[in-house]
Scaffold this active site. Sequence first.
Site, PDB file in Angstrom:
ATOM      1  N   HIS A   1      80.842  42.963  28.416  1.00 18.41           N
ATOM      2  CA  HIS A   1      81.818  42.856  27.351  1.00 18.41           C
ATOM      3  C   HIS A   1      82.526  44.196  27.165  1.00 18.41           C
ATOM      4  O   HIS A   1      81.868  45.228  26.978  1.00 18.41           O
ATOM      5  CB  HIS A   1      81.142  42.478  26.027  1.00 18.41           C
ATOM      6  CG  HIS A   1      80.261  41.275  26.119  1.00 18.41           C
ATOM      7  ND1 HIS A   1      79.147  41.096  25.318  1.00 18.41           N
ATOM      8  CD2 HIS A   1      80.310  40.177  26.938  1.00 18.41           C
ATOM      9  CE1 HIS A   1      78.567  39.944  25.629  1.00 18.41           C
ATOM     10  NE2 HIS A   1      79.248  39.369  26.601  1.00 18.41           N
TER      11      HIS A   1
ATOM     12  N   TYR B   1      73.463  49.999  18.620  1.00 12.60           N
ATOM     13  CA  TYR B   1      74.727  50.666  18.934  1.00 12.60           C
ATOM     14  C   TYR B   1      75.560  50.879  17.667  1.00 12.60           C
ATOM     15  O   TYR B   1      75.595  50.052  16.767  1.00 12.60           O
ATOM     16  CB  TYR B   1      75.533  49.899  19.979  1.00 12.60           C
ATOM     17  CG  TYR B   1      75.751  48.430  19.727  1.00 12.60           C
ATOM     18  CD1 TYR B   1      76.946  47.965  19.199  1.00 12.60           C
ATOM     19  CD2 TYR B   1      74.764  47.491  20.044  1.00 12.60           C
ATOM     20  CE1 TYR B   1      77.154  46.618  18.992  1.00 12.60           C
ATOM     21  CE2 TYR B   1      74.972  46.141  19.832  1.00 12.60           C
ATOM     22  CZ  TYR B   1      76.177  45.712  19.300  1.00 12.60           C
ATOM     23  OH  TYR B   1      76.378  44.365  19.081  1.00 12.60           O
TER      24      TYR B   1
END
Length: 470
Positions: free
Chosen positions: A73, A136
């Site tokens: 992605h 993240y």
Amino acid sequence: MATAFGKTLTTTETPIPGLIVLDLPVHGDSRGWFKENWQREKMTATGIDLPDFGPVQNNISFNDAVGTTRGIHAEPWDKYVSVATGRIFGAWVDLREGDTFGAVYTTEIDPSKAIFVPRGVGNSYQTLEPDTAYTYLVNDHWSPTATYTFLNLADETVGIDWPIPLDTVEISDKDKNHPRLVDVVPMPPKKILVTGANGQLGRALRAEFGDHPWIEYATRGDLDLTSPDLPTARRWRDYGTIINAAAYTKVDTAETPEGRTHAWAANVTAVAALARIAADNGITLVHVSSDYVFDGTKEGAYTPEDPLCPLGVYGQTKAAGDAIVSSVPRHYILRTSWVIGDGNNFVRTMASLAERGINPRVVNDQTGRLTFTTDIATTIRTLLESRAAYGVYNVTSAGDPVSWYDIAREVYRMTGHDPARVTGVTTEEYFADAAGPVAPRPRNSVLELGDGTYVCAPLGPDRLREYVTA
């Protein structure tokens, strides 16, 4: 594999531009371990170009089983990837427009390692230990309307050597159906917005940057910079740079009540709105300033560090704009003098007077250098593409300072007319019979051009001739 303790904080560049690997200090004992996962001051001072990317959201993906595989992605924001527990094999593919499209980098990450993933680089991973917590930071809020780019995990052209074969692990149907590289639409760069696109500098910027889907040229009719709706007029997180070429430049009219209002609206209120948007969204703001921020009494050339001391309304509004823009973390202020661009300008006026047999009176007690809009546009592009240090730059043509009188005589000479037809007068003499208000002018408009310190462009006969003959 056990987490590595005792490493020093180091950063390593990868073959993918902007993709940076970090070795993190992890301190442990029999009770467990501790680390600073993201420490802004330390990490942005490593010497590698690790940006102060301004995270706004922290996400965690917990994975029960070994072999959990996700990706590839590419998202329209930056990510800082690490693991809190466990270990992953990570694979990153550059899916941005450019020469490195399709470049691949792989590595393993445990709690003592992290990686900064720039916008448009495809991100994927496979867990190598059970109970892996993949975490993240991102510098934009997730949005269903944002533009994403995807790549199939099994694409043969990038040839990722997955530790656990993809046909033996669980992958979502969505990830399985992502396109091969040949069918991927690359992610374009962040947008550049140019305001004041119909002005002399705006036209020069259009010629310099060209027409691309990611460059937006806005006129006042397209985008009202003084509107209270400006913060929501665009999805500003999609923009990387704003070049503000819009300004009020009617120096004498600014001394009238109506002109003062318009000057402050365009040169201060609008600039303040753009500055807030730039600061809030991590945008680089490029602002074009003027020699009028100084009073012209200094002996010698003005440096970017000299204190501002404007004389009239126009200069006051430009000085206020400079002060506002300097508060934006990512800013370029280009200080210019005696701007000459496509359209009506002093050089063309003198050439027209010469051809029509008119003998002008021209001011001879103001000293400076010309600045061509084409050179301003080229300088802006150079600063952005070279990622030069943010701050204030003097931008004028190089060469000895001259007066308006000197320039007029040179135009007459270049057009085959007698320069003696030009008469030099003082500023007071020139404006003695003015019908309306006259703004005070700096007598010294010379901006210092140091070796390698400030951006400058040479002024030669060919440059002046472009505007004389156009």
